[in-house]
Design a protein around this motif. Structure first.
Motif, PDB file in Angstrom:
ATOM      1  N   ILE A 145       3.550 -16.575 -15.916  1.00 43.69           N
ATOM      2  CA  ILE A 145       2.586 -17.069 -14.928  1.00 43.69           C
ATOM      3  C   ILE A 145       1.555 -17.971 -15.602  1.00 43.69           C
ATOM      4  CG2 ILE A 145       0.691 -16.351 -13.415  1.00 43.69           C
ATOM      5  CD1 ILE A 145       2.423 -13.850 -12.801  1.00 43.69           C
ATOM      6  N   ILE A 146       1.085 -17.562 -16.763  1.00 42.99           N
ATOM      7  CA  ILE A 146       0.117 -18.395 -17.494  1.00 42.99           C
ATOM      8  C   ILE A 146       0.759 -19.730 -17.868  1.00 42.99           C
ATOM      9  CG2 ILE A 146      -1.218 -18.585 -19.641  1.00 42.99           C
ATOM     10  CD1 ILE A 146      -1.667 -15.499 -19.378  1.00 42.99           C
ATOM     11  N   SER A 147       1.995 -19.676 -18.362  1.00 44.30           N
ATOM     12  CA  SER A 147       2.718 -20.908 -18.698  1.00 44.30           C
ATOM     13  C   SER A 147       2.921 -21.769 -17.460  1.00 44.30           C
ATOM     14  CB  SER A 147       4.077 -20.588 -19.321  1.00 44.30           C
ATOM     15  OG  SER A 147       3.919 -19.811 -20.480  1.00 44.30           O
ATOM     16  N   PHE A 148       3.295 -21.129 -16.359  1.00 45.49           N
ATOM     17  CA  PHE A 148       3.491 -21.843 -15.098  1.00 45.49           C
ATOM     18  C   PHE A 148       2.185 -22.502 -14.648  1.00 45.49           C
ATOM     19  CE2 PHE A 148       3.592 -21.672 -10.374  1.00 45.49           C
ATOM     20  CZ  PHE A 148       4.613 -22.586 -10.172  1.00 45.49           C
ATOM     21  N   SER A 149       1.067 -21.787 -14.790  1.00 39.59           N
ATOM     22  CA  SER A 149      -0.240 -22.331 -14.412  1.00 39.59           C
ATOM     23  C   SER A 149      -0.588 -23.555 -15.246  1.00 39.59           C
ATOM     24  CB  SER A 149      -1.327 -21.267 -14.574  1.00 39.59           C
ATOM     25  OG  SER A 149      -1.043 -20.150 -13.785  1.00 39.59           O
ATOM     26  N   ILE A 150      -0.288 -23.490 -16.540  1.00 39.22           N
ATOM     27  CA  ILE A 150      -0.542 -24.640 -17.421  1.00 39.22           C
ATOM     28  C   ILE A 150       0.306 -25.829 -16.983  1.00 39.22           C
ATOM     29  CG2 ILE A 150      -0.260 -25.505 -19.791  1.00 39.22           C
ATOM     30  CD1 ILE A 150      -1.061 -22.619 -20.703  1.00 39.22           C
ATOM     31  N   LEU A 151       1.574 -25.573 -16.662  1.00 31.32           N
ATOM     32  CA  LEU A 151       2.446 -26.660 -16.179  1.00 31.32           C
ATOM     33  C   LEU A 151       1.928 -27.254 -14.879  1.00 31.32           C
ATOM     34  CD1 LEU A 151       6.010 -25.255 -16.961  1.00 31.32           C
ATOM     35  CD2 LEU A 151       4.861 -27.210 -18.046  1.00 31.32           C
ATOM     36  N   ILE A 152       1.426 -26.411 -13.980  1.00 26.48           N
ATOM     37  CA  ILE A 152       0.863 -26.910 -12.721  1.00 26.48           C
ATOM     38  C   ILE A 152      -0.330 -27.811 -13.001  1.00 26.48           C
ATOM     39  CG2 ILE A 152      -0.466 -26.198 -10.682  1.00 26.48           C
ATOM     40  CD1 ILE A 152       1.422 -23.834 -10.412  1.00 26.48           C
ATOM     41  N   MET A 153      -1.208 -27.394 -13.905  1.00 22.38           N
ATOM     42  CA  MET A 153      -2.389 -28.199 -14.228  1.00 22.38           C
ATOM     43  C   MET A 153      -1.986 -29.537 -14.861  1.00 22.38           C
ATOM     44  SD  MET A 153      -4.819 -26.639 -13.011  1.00 22.38           S
ATOM     45  CE  MET A 153      -4.515 -25.169 -12.081  1.00 22.38           C
ATOM     46  N   LEU A 154      -1.011 -29.498 -15.749  1.00 19.80           N
ATOM     47  CA  LEU A 154      -0.532 -30.748 -16.351  1.00 19.80           C
ATOM     48  C   LEU A 154       0.087 -31.654 -15.292  1.00 19.80           C
ATOM     49  CD1 LEU A 154       1.021 -29.399 -19.682  1.00 19.80           C
ATOM     50  CD2 LEU A 154      -1.096 -30.722 -19.409  1.00 19.80           C
ATOM     51  N   GLY A 155       0.859 -31.062 -14.402  1.00 17.85           N
ATOM     52  CA  GLY A 155       1.458 -31.830 -13.303  1.00 17.85           C
ATOM     53  C   GLY A 155       0.394 -32.416 -12.399  1.00 17.85           C
ATOM     54  N   PHE A 156      -0.662 -31.648 -12.144  1.00  9.16           N
ATOM     55  CA  PHE A 156      -1.754 -32.137 -11.320  1.00  9.16           C
ATOM     56  C   PHE A 156      -2.432 -33.334 -11.969  1.00  9.16           C
ATOM     57  CE2 PHE A 156      -6.293 -32.173 -10.326  1.00  9.16           C
ATOM     58  CZ  PHE A 156      -6.225 -32.398  -8.961  1.00  9.16           C
ATOM     59  N   LYS A 157      -2.699 -33.239 -13.278  1.00  6.86           N
ATOM     60  CA  LYS A 157      -3.334 -34.354 -13.985  1.00  6.86           C
ATOM     61  C   LYS A 157      -2.449 -35.600 -13.955  1.00  6.86           C
ATOM     62  CE  LYS A 157      -6.425 -31.859 -16.968  1.00  6.86           C
ATOM     63  NZ  LYS A 157      -7.328 -32.156 -18.041  1.00  6.86           N
ATOM     64  N   PHE A 158      -1.135 -35.382 -14.138  1.00 10.00           N
ATOM     65  CA  PHE A 158      -0.193 -36.496 -14.095  1.00 10.00           C
ATOM     66  C   PHE A 158      -0.184 -37.137 -12.708  1.00 10.00           C
ATOM     67  CE2 PHE A 158       4.169 -38.029 -13.243  1.00 10.00           C
ATOM     68  CZ  PHE A 158       4.218 -39.040 -14.188  1.00 10.00           C
ATOM     69  N   TYR A 159      -0.152 -36.314 -11.656  1.00 15.73           N
ATOM     70  CA  TYR A 159      -0.159 -36.810 -10.279  1.00 15.73           C
ATOM     71  C   TYR A 159      -1.448 -37.557  -9.973  1.00 15.73           C
ATOM     72  CZ  TYR A 159      -0.236 -36.743  -5.178  1.00 15.73           C
ATOM     73  OH  TYR A 159      -0.321 -37.099  -3.858  1.00 15.73           O
ATOM     74  N   LYS A 160      -2.574 -37.044 -10.472  1.00 17.93           N
ATOM     75  CA  LYS A 160      -3.868 -37.688 -10.244  1.00 17.93           C
ATOM     76  C   LYS A 160      -3.882 -39.079 -10.886  1.00 17.93           C
ATOM     77  CE  LYS A 160      -8.818 -37.041 -10.907  1.00 17.93           C
ATOM     78  NZ  LYS A 160      -9.862 -36.213 -11.520  1.00 17.93           N
ATOM     79  N   ARG A 161      -3.339 -39.170 -12.096  1.00 15.23           N
ATOM     80  CA  ARG A 161      -3.279 -40.476 -12.765  1.00 15.23           C
ATOM     81  C   ARG A 161      -2.401 -41.450 -11.992  1.00 15.23           C
ATOM     82  NH1 ARG A 161      -2.564 -38.200 -18.783  1.00 15.23           N
ATOM     83  NH2 ARG A 161      -4.750 -37.657 -19.133  1.00 15.23           N
ATOM     84  N   LEU A 162      -1.287 -40.961 -11.475  1.00 13.30           N
ATOM     85  CA  LEU A 162      -0.403 -41.819 -10.664  1.00 13.30           C
ATOM     86  C   LEU A 162      -1.109 -42.316  -9.422  1.00 13.30           C
ATOM     87  CD1 LEU A 162       3.128 -40.120 -10.739  1.00 13.30           C
ATOM     88  CD2 LEU A 162       2.489 -42.363 -11.650  1.00 13.30           C
ATOM     89  N   ARG A 163      -1.846 -41.437  -8.744  1.00 11.21           N
ATOM     90  CA  ARG A 163      -2.565 -41.824  -7.544  1.00 11.21           C
ATOM     91  C   ARG A 163      -3.622 -42.863  -7.870  1.00 11.21           C
ATOM     92  NH1 ARG A 163      -5.246 -37.135  -5.265  1.00 11.21           N
ATOM     93  NH2 ARG A 163      -6.205 -38.719  -3.981  1.00 11.21           N
ATOM     94  N   GLU A 164      -4.347 -42.657  -8.969  1.00  8.09           N
ATOM     95  CA  GLU A 164      -5.388 -43.616  -9.365  1.00  8.09           C
ATOM     96  C   GLU A 164      -4.782 -44.950  -9.744  1.00  8.09           C
ATOM     97  OE1 GLU A 164      -7.534 -41.511 -12.380  1.00  8.09           O
ATOM     98  OE2 GLU A 164      -8.614 -40.297 -10.923  1.00  8.09           O
ATOM     99  N   LYS A 165      -3.622 -44.915 -10.417  1.00  5.95           N
ATOM    100  CA  LYS A 165      -2.928 -46.134 -10.824  1.00  5.95           C
ATOM    101  C   LYS A 165      -2.445 -46.904  -9.597  1.00  5.95           C
ATOM    102  CE  LYS A 165       0.910 -47.747 -13.650  1.00  5.95           C
ATOM    103  NZ  LYS A 165       2.049 -47.367 -14.470  1.00  5.95           N
ATOM    104  N   ASN A 166      -1.924 -46.205  -8.602  1.00  8.19           N
ATOM    105  CA  ASN A 166      -1.423 -46.849  -7.391  1.00  8.19           C
ATOM    106  C   ASN A 166      -2.545 -47.421  -6.530  1.00  8.19           C
ATOM    107  OD1 ASN A 166       1.222 -46.335  -8.037  1.00  8.19           O
ATOM    108  ND2 ASN A 166       1.321 -44.433  -6.866  1.00  8.19           N
ATOM    109  N   LYS A 167      -3.762 -46.849  -6.631  1.00 11.03           N
ATOM    110  CA  LYS A 167      -4.903 -47.361  -5.878  1.00 11.03           C
ATOM    111  C   LYS A 167      -5.375 -48.702  -6.446  1.00 11.03           C
ATOM    112  CE  LYS A 167      -6.915 -43.157  -4.006  1.00 11.03           C
ATOM    113  NZ  LYS A 167      -8.084 -42.264  -4.037  1.00 11.03           N
ATOM    114  N   SER A 168      -5.221 -48.897  -7.784  1.00 11.24           N
ATOM    115  CA  SER A 168      -5.738 -50.125  -8.396  1.00 11.24           C
ATOM    116  C   SER A 168      -4.766 -51.258  -8.355  1.00 11.24           C
ATOM    117  CB  SER A 168      -6.151 -49.925  -9.821  1.00 11.24           C
ATOM    118  OG  SER A 168      -5.526 -48.904 -10.508  1.00 11.24           O
TER     119      SER A 168
END
Length: 179
Positions: free
Chosen positions: A156-179
């Motif tokens: 679960i801890i490993s899964f949570s870390i993967l979720i957070m990394l995925g969230f950061k990656f998704y956030k960067r993609l969204r910011e990149k697509n906005k610009s």
């Protein structure tokens, strides 16, 4: 154990989680709608308030109550289940689920009153709380072992870390697509 009662418990657990998953997504959309220009903002906010109200009071709350009712019924039929180590740990996660649900209720009421205290990014992360609890409960019930739950917690801890990394990656993609 009464298989009908067990089936009803599982059905309402599933609909409860579905409601929790979707309500937080609606919170994200509602928060983002608040940043839109008028009249789009007012139209969207009105619609999201209706949607969240219906989801919360017609699906999520009744599902939580019925899942709990059938859980107590099952415990009445098999009271020794509470003595099992894995089940006691499961109850801790169920308690956390109730806290999560109550916090979502508080957030729901704030948004219904046009109080925007959280960002959409916070809500995206918050949405993973129910996912982590779901994983923990399912693995505890299936594995039913006190040793295996340790591996489950590590997972679960490993899964949570993967979720957070995925969230950061998704956030960067969204910011990149906005610009």
């Amino acid at each position: 154990m009464n298989l009908y009662v067990k089936s009803l418990h599982l059905i309402f657990v599933i609909t409860w989680f579905a409601g929790l998953f979707y309500i937080v997504r609606l919170f994200v959309y509602q928060i983002e709608a608040n940043d839109k220009p008028s009249p789009e903002r007012e139209i969207l906010l009105k619609q999201y308030k209706i949607m969240t109200y219906r989801l919360w009071y017609i699906i999520t709350w009744p599902s939580a109550i019925l899942a709990s009712f059938f859980a107590f019924w099952l415990l009445y039929e098999v009271p020794d289940l509470v003595k099992a180590d894995f089940f006691q740990i499961k109850l801790v996660f169920v308690f956390l689920l109730y806290l999560y649900h109550l916090k979502c209720h508080q957030m729901y009421k704030q948004l219904q009153n046009d109080q925007f205290k959280y960002t959409s990014n916070f809500m995206r992360i918050w949405n993973e709380g129910a996912t982590i609890i779901l994983f923990a409960v399912v693995f505890l019930i299936i594995a039913q072992s006190t040793i295996n739950w340790i591996y489950g917690v590590i997972g679960i801890i490993s899964f949570s870390i993967l979720i957070m990394l995925g969230f950061k990656f998704y956030k960067r993609l969204r910011e990149k697509n906005k610009s």
